[in-house]
Write a protein that holds these residues in place. Structure first.
Motif, PDB file in Angstrom:
ATOM      1  N   GLY A 184       5.498  -1.009  -3.922  1.00  9.46           N
ATOM      2  CA  GLY A 184       6.225  -2.040  -3.195  1.00  9.46           C
ATOM      3  C   GLY A 184       7.485  -1.568  -2.511  1.00  9.46           C
ATOM      4  O   GLY A 184       8.280  -2.380  -2.019  1.00  9.46           O
ATOM      5  N   ASP A 185       7.707  -0.240  -2.475  1.00  8.11           N
ATOM      6  CA  ASP A 185       8.887   0.289  -1.794  1.00  8.11           C
ATOM      7  C   ASP A 185       8.708   0.308  -0.278  1.00  8.11           C
ATOM      8  O   ASP A 185       9.688   0.384   0.465  1.00  8.11           O
ATOM      9  N   MET A 186       7.461   0.295   0.182  1.00  9.44           N
ATOM     10  CA  MET A 186       7.151   0.258   1.611  1.00  9.44           C
ATOM     11  C   MET A 186       6.413  -1.038   1.905  1.00  9.44           C
ATOM     12  O   MET A 186       5.550  -1.469   1.119  1.00  9.44           O
ATOM     13  N   HIS A 187       6.720  -1.654   3.054  1.00 12.60           N
ATOM     14  CA  HIS A 187       6.098  -2.915   3.433  1.00 12.60           C
ATOM     15  C   HIS A 187       5.518  -2.796   4.836  1.00 12.60           C
ATOM     16  O   HIS A 187       6.006  -2.024   5.663  1.00 12.60           O
ATOM     17  N   GLY A 188       4.486  -3.579   5.100  1.00 14.12           N
ATOM     18  CA  GLY A 188       3.819  -3.531   6.387  1.00 14.12           C
ATOM     19  C   GLY A 188       2.461  -2.880   6.268  1.00 14.12           C
ATOM     20  O   GLY A 188       1.970  -2.586   5.167  1.00 14.12           O
ATOM     21  N   PHE A 189       1.824  -2.657   7.426  1.00 14.98           N
ATOM     22  CA  PHE A 189       0.473  -2.102   7.463  1.00 14.98           C
ATOM     23  C   PHE A 189       0.459  -0.707   8.070  1.00 14.98           C
ATOM     24  O   PHE A 189       1.196  -0.414   9.030  1.00 14.98           O
ATOM     25  N   LEU A 190      -0.391   0.136   7.517  1.00 16.38           N
ATOM     26  CA  LEU A 190      -0.812   1.362   8.180  1.00 16.38           C
ATOM     27  C   LEU A 190      -2.176   1.100   8.812  1.00 16.38           C
ATOM     28  O   LEU A 190      -3.006   0.380   8.231  1.00 16.38           O
ATOM     29  N   LEU A 191      -2.420   1.673   9.976  1.00 19.74           N
ATOM     30  CA  LEU A 191      -3.733   1.581  10.614  1.00 19.74           C
ATOM     31  C   LEU A 191      -4.452   2.909  10.439  1.00 19.74           C
ATOM     32  O   LEU A 191      -3.851   3.979  10.611  1.00 19.74           O
ATOM     33  N   ALA A 192      -5.736   2.831  10.098  1.00 21.79           N
ATOM     34  CA  ALA A 192      -6.501   4.048   9.817  1.00 21.79           C
ATOM     35  C   ALA A 192      -7.929   3.882  10.306  1.00 21.79           C
ATOM     36  O   ALA A 192      -8.375   2.774  10.618  1.00 21.79           O
ATOM     37  N   ASP A 193      -8.665   4.991  10.371  1.00 21.59           N
ATOM     38  CA  ASP A 193     -10.085   4.888  10.684  1.00 21.59           C
ATOM     39  C   ASP A 193     -10.854   4.659   9.392  1.00 21.59           C
ATOM     40  O   ASP A 193     -10.280   4.535   8.303  1.00 21.59           O
ATOM     41  N   SER A 194     -12.167   4.615   9.504  1.00 22.49           N
ATOM     42  CA  SER A 194     -12.976   4.262   8.339  1.00 22.49           C
ATOM     43  C   SER A 194     -13.168   5.414   7.372  1.00 22.49           C
ATOM     44  O   SER A 194     -13.936   5.303   6.418  1.00 22.49           O
ATOM     45  N   GLY A 195     -12.461   6.522   7.594  1.00 15.62           N
ATOM     46  CA  GLY A 195     -12.433   7.578   6.590  1.00 15.62           C
ATOM     47  C   GLY A 195     -11.521   7.237   5.424  1.00 15.62           C
ATOM     48  O   GLY A 195     -11.483   7.963   4.435  1.00 15.62           O
TER      49      GLY A 195
END
Length: 312
Positions: A184-195
């Motif tokens: 919970g120290d980082m908030h928001g989304f990372l975007l990634a491929d299906s790997g």
């Protein structure tokens, strides 16, 4: 026969005792002799950025008490030339008039997205220890480099240590940034491929979209995620050594890669930019047909974003 052999040995010993004339190289500063476009073509940075790098190195040298027999600017130029071209050290040394032994010793569309993640491979010399671990998808030894970038192509997190055979998802599972998201120290989304696995903080594509909203979600993800591919393109366009081959073993190769990333960010911060051709996201969906363990929280987060932002 014996007398002739003794004569040859005597002549060789005499030649060894004759002092060789010392060669003094002209170590003029190329930054003062070349035009700005010529400097950028050779070293992949503008002169003011190179001087900025020299100042940083000078400060580091003062902190460590280290002194340089060779002008620091030439040390920096030699290393930048190596990274920019991937050329052999002898060739690099000739461009700034240094000897080979000297050179070898020189040092839109998504809410709350905090970064885009992917991996890229850098070719290295085949290591003697566990060489099979380094053989990547193309059948050559590599380092698999994980990076997270932002919208300005700045690399905000990088993991440079894993052999080329290591799957992207495993590198992510073991990295410190993942633990920060989990804690919970980082908030928001990372975007990634299906790997990567879809989780509550990492959004990946739908493998088989069944609704129009899911297809729109996939399209937006691809258009946004292409930023990381462009970042790798900028990195490798500036530092051709990463595009070709680092002719050294893993430990030293990783050091060079980390240095390239540091210098890449410095160039981005100073708006000293390398231009690359744009990437068409429709030609680069990056779907990996493997099961990487999506979880219920991840699928729920992806579905929530789809309904909130891509339903019409």
């Amino acid at each position: 026969m014996a007398a002739g052999h003794r004569a040859i040995v005597r002549d060789r010993m005499f030649l060894r005792q004759v002092p060789r004339p010392r060669v003094f190289r002209d170590r003029s500063n190329p930054l003062e002799d070349l035009r700005e476009e010529e400097i950028f073509a050779r070293y992949r940075f503008r002169p003011d950025t190179i001087y900025f790098i020299v100042d940083l190195c000078q400060a580091a040298a003062r902190d460590t008490g280290r002194c340089f027999a060779i002008p620091l600017v030439l040390c920096v130029l030699s290393y930048l030339r190596f990274l920019a071209t991937g050329a052999f050290q002898l060739t690099v040394g000739d461009t700034v008039n240094l000897s080979q032994p000297t050179v070898s010793s020189l040092p839109p569309g998504f809410p709350n997205v905090v970064g885009v993640i992917d991996c890229t491979h850098v070719s290295i010399k085949k290591p003697s220890a566990n060489p099979e671990d380094y053989i990547g998808r193309k059948g050559i030894p590599t380092i698999n480099v994980q990076a997270v970038c932002d919208a300005s192509y700045r690399i905000t997190s990088a993991v440079v240590m894993w052999p080329g055979r290591t799957h992207d998802a495993r590198i992510w599972r073991q990295c410190a940034l993942r633990r920060r998201f989990e804690d919970g120290d980082m908030h928001g989304f990372l975007l990634a491929d299906s790997g990567y696995a879809c989780t509550r903080y990492m959004l990946t594509p739908y493998m088989n979209p069944v609704r129009e909203a899911q297809a729109r979600y996939n399209g937006a993800l691809c258009r946004t995620r292409v930023t990381v591919e462009q970042t790798f393109g900028i990195l490798k366009q500036r530092f051709q050594v990463l595009r070709r081959k680092l002719n050294c073993y893993p430990e030293r190769a990783c050091m060079h890669i980390r240095n390239c990333i540091t210098l890449h960010n410095l160039g981005i911060d100073r708006r000293d930019i390398v231009a690359v051709d744009p990437i068409d996201p429709n030609d680069n969906p990056h779907y990996h047909r493997v099961d990487v363990g999506d979880n219920m929280d991840g699928r729920a987060a992806r579905e929530y974003v789809t309904r909130m932002y891509f339903e019409r």
